[in-house]
Enzyme design. Sequence first.
Site, PDB file in Angstrom:
ATOM      1  CE1 TYR A 138      -3.414   2.806   0.442  1.00  0.00           C
ATOM      2  CE2 TYR A 138      -2.591   3.120   2.711  1.00  0.00           C
ATOM      3  CZ  TYR A 138      -3.435   3.457   1.402  1.00  0.00           C
ATOM      4  OH  TYR A 138      -4.053   4.484   1.582  1.00  0.00           O
ATOM      5  NE  ARG A 145      -3.344   7.412  -4.066  1.00  0.00           N
ATOM      6  CZ  ARG A 145      -4.273   6.867  -3.117  1.00  0.00           C
ATOM      7  NH1 ARG A 145      -5.441   6.811  -3.764  1.00  0.00           N
ATOM      8  NH2 ARG A 145      -4.047   6.708  -1.837  1.00  0.00           N
ATOM      9  CE1 TYR A 197      -4.847  10.222   7.660  1.00  0.00           C
ATOM     10  CE2 TYR A 197      -4.323   8.623   6.227  1.00  0.00           C
ATOM     11  CZ  TYR A 197      -5.215   9.222   6.903  1.00  0.00           C
ATOM     12  OH  TYR A 197      -6.548   8.637   7.066  1.00  0.00           O
ATOM     13  NE  ARG A 210      -9.918  11.599   5.627  1.00  0.00           N
ATOM     14  CZ  ARG A 210      -9.098  10.830   5.897  1.00  0.00           C
ATOM     15  NH1 ARG A 210      -9.532   9.508   5.474  1.00  0.00           N
ATOM     16  NH2 ARG A 210      -8.103  10.885   6.504  1.00  0.00           N
ATOM     17  CD  GLU A 314     -11.628   1.793   3.491  1.00  0.00           C
ATOM     18  OE1 GLU A 314     -10.795   1.536   3.949  1.00  0.00           O
ATOM     19  OE2 GLU A 314     -11.663   2.350   2.226  1.00  0.00           O
TER      20      GLU A 314
END
Length: 325
Positions: A138, A145, A197, A210, A314
Amino acid sequence: MSLTLRYLTPEAFAAMPEMAAQVLGVAGFGSSRPPGLAPDCPFLGVALPPVDGSALLEVWTSDRPVQRSARGEFRFSHDVTHLFGMIQSEAAGDLASVTRDSYDQLFALAEEAGYPHLLRIFNYLPGITRVEAGQERYRRFNEGRHEAFAARGRVVEAAPAACALGSAGDLQTLYFIAARTAGLPIENPRQISAYRYPTRYGPRSPTFSRALVAQDEAGAMLFLSGTASIVSHESQHPGDPAAQLAETLRNLRALLTESRRQGYRFEERDLVLKAYLRRPEDRALVERGLAEAGMGRAPILLRAEICRPELLLEIEGYARGEALG
Ligand code: 3EB
């Protein structure tokens, strides 16, 4: 209603032949390509099974004329305002380079076709928490990305709504919705923006908003990103699915409240929800909890790996609503 999302069984899809010409694209969860789908219509099977062992189709339709085409490895379709594209790539090796390449193709397609504004991206990555060459996959995905966004001069504050889940198999699946005009990114006041983050989650932060609100001639639409039991940047309630669900519901409500503060009304009961569960045995708890909360209608539940090992679930969503005033 120009952009509509439905979750259908293959049987229900087969019973709606009048819909075929309006389909922008379909993702199959535990399902192969439905026979009624036009050969040029984007379809990908994702190795994420519904928790009840059934087969489900995620069907995105437009009520405007739809055209379909391909560019490189992408299959795509579009109406006058939206473009829907899909790509699947071999992802056994380094996820950073695979991801950078797919996103670069995605941006090239969206920009050339005249739909440069990304609204929503779905990322399904095999072995999402597996550690390879000393790095979690990840994190490698996030690096690739991030680099692809930066290479196109795209700022993180305009990032699309997104989700990133672990799938089975070796294929990385990406699909996205883009538009001719920009959407409005929505952040959650209970959480730090994911693109801010701290680096303990990886050298490059996740590039997503979000939630995102977009408008078309029929009104407003809300894309809720994958939402989990995270406050600030920290996972809450490890090992406690009921508490994780309650925290996730608080985060989803916070996004609806924030959307309203920005001038848009979306109703909890109008949300089309897709829940990802690490453990199929949490199914009844999640179904009951969502029903009791009046959140969404007929949510679908898929078994998936969440990108942090301590997170058990999630939830993402889509709704049509309206601009206020
Ligand atoms: C989180 O809030 C949980 O990397 O695109 C949710 C939605 C999550 C999108 C992504 C990750 C992503 O950080 C994980």
